[in-house]
Design a protein around this motif. Structure first.
Motif, short mmCIF file in Angstrom:
data_model
loop_
_atom_site.label_atom_id
_atom_site.label_comp_id
_atom_site.label_asym_id
_atom_site.label_seq_id
_atom_site.Cartn_x
_atom_site.Cartn_y
_atom_site.Cartn_z
N PHE A 39 0.85 -1.19 0.00
CA PHE A 39 0.00 0.00 0.00
C PHE A 39 0.88 1.24 0.00
O PHE A 39 2.04 1.19 0.44
CB PHE A 39 -0.98 0.01 1.19
N PRO A 40 0.35 2.37 -0.51
CA PRO A 40 1.14 3.60 -0.51
C PRO A 40 1.40 4.06 0.93
O PRO A 40 0.48 4.03 1.76
CB PRO A 40 0.26 4.62 -1.24
N LEU A 47 6.38 2.94 -0.79
CA LEU A 47 5.36 1.93 -0.60
C LEU A 47 5.67 1.12 0.64
O LEU A 47 6.84 0.92 0.98
CB LEU A 47 5.31 1.00 -1.82
N GLU A 83 -6.30 1.07 0.41
CA GLU A 83 -5.28 1.27 -0.62
C GLU A 83 -4.39 0.05 -0.83
O GLU A 83 -3.47 0.08 -1.65
CB GLU A 83 -4.41 2.47 -0.26
N SER A 84 -4.64 -1.03 -0.08
CA SER A 84 -3.79 -2.22 -0.16
C SER A 84 -4.04 -3.04 -1.42
O SER A 84 -5.16 -3.17 -1.88
CB SER A 84 -4.03 -3.12 1.06
N HIS A 85 -2.93 -3.57 -1.94
CA HIS A 85 -2.96 -4.45 -3.12
C HIS A 85 -2.31 -5.77 -2.74
O HIS A 85 -1.10 -5.81 -2.48
CB HIS A 85 -2.14 -3.84 -4.27
N LEU A 97 3.78 -4.27 -10.04
CA LEU A 97 3.30 -3.11 -9.30
C LEU A 97 2.27 -2.35 -10.14
O LEU A 97 2.57 -1.97 -11.28
CB LEU A 97 4.46 -2.19 -8.93
N ASP A 100 -0.91 2.95 -10.03
CA ASP A 100 -1.09 3.91 -8.94
C ASP A 100 0.03 3.82 -7.91
O ASP A 100 0.46 4.85 -7.36
CB ASP A 100 -2.47 3.77 -8.28
N LEU A 101 0.54 2.62 -7.67
CA LEU A 101 1.67 2.48 -6.73
C LEU A 101 2.96 3.01 -7.33
O LEU A 101 3.75 3.68 -6.64
CB LEU A 101 1.83 1.02 -6.31
N HIS A 104 2.76 6.80 -7.09
CA HIS A 104 2.91 7.31 -5.72
C HIS A 104 4.38 7.36 -5.30
O HIS A 104 4.82 8.35 -4.70
CB HIS A 104 2.13 6.45 -4.72
#
Length: 161
Positions: A39-40, A47, A83-85, A97, A100-101, A104
């Motif tokens: 997550f960011p 990250l 926001e977690s992936h 990745l 968006d990550l 960021h």
């Protein structure tokens, strides 16, 4: 229990694929989910990454220390959980990745993986160099110390009594 240490730099390809360092993969392999949750960071242009079990611990801390529906609880839940992936590690040890990550953290062609104990961070190597320098300067200026916890295992010289 996972314990991430060290700094590793790897190349990032145009598709957003990067190899997770082998020592980090070995620790993540202990997890039921054979991947990593990323997550960011809400504190830096980087990250945050951890096992699914550690993310559950973060959630439990969040739920146990802040009132449900409070602004603080909502802000942290949004910044971390929403926001977690969860990313699978492929057979070659790589993750992909999401855009968006990448945006960021300002990642383009190189990635630095930084062990932080229970989690690790992913930085652009140039930004990481600045961060490390600033952290050392702050620690030195504040004369930070860290008391050792009780129950510390004794060293070899203490065991020979």
């Amino acid at each position: 229990m996972t314990f991430f240490i060290g700094t590793y730099e790897n190349k990032l390809d145009k598709k957003g694929r990067v190899s997770v360092p082998a020592p980090f993969r070995a620790m993540l392999a202990e997890s039921a989910f054979k991947g990593v949750v990323i997550f960011p960071s809400y504190r830096a242009d980087a990250l945050e990454a951890c096992s699914q079990e550690f993310l559950r611990e973060l959630h439990q801390s969040l739920s146990g220390s802040l009132d449900l529906f409070s602004e603080e609880q909502d802000d942290l839940a949004t910044s971390i959980l929403a926001e977690s992936h969860p990313l699978q590690i492929d057979q070659d040890g790589r993750i992909v990745l999401p855009p968006d990550l990448l945006e960021h953290a300002g990642l383009t062609d190189r990635v630095a993986f930084v062990g932080m104990g229970d989690l690790f961070q992913i930085w652009h190597p140039d930004r990481l160099a600045e961060k490390k320098k600033e952290a050392r300067e702050r620690a030195r200026a504040k004369k930070l110390t860290l008391p050792l916890r009780k129950g510390r295992t004794s060293g070899p010289e203490e065991q020979q009594s």
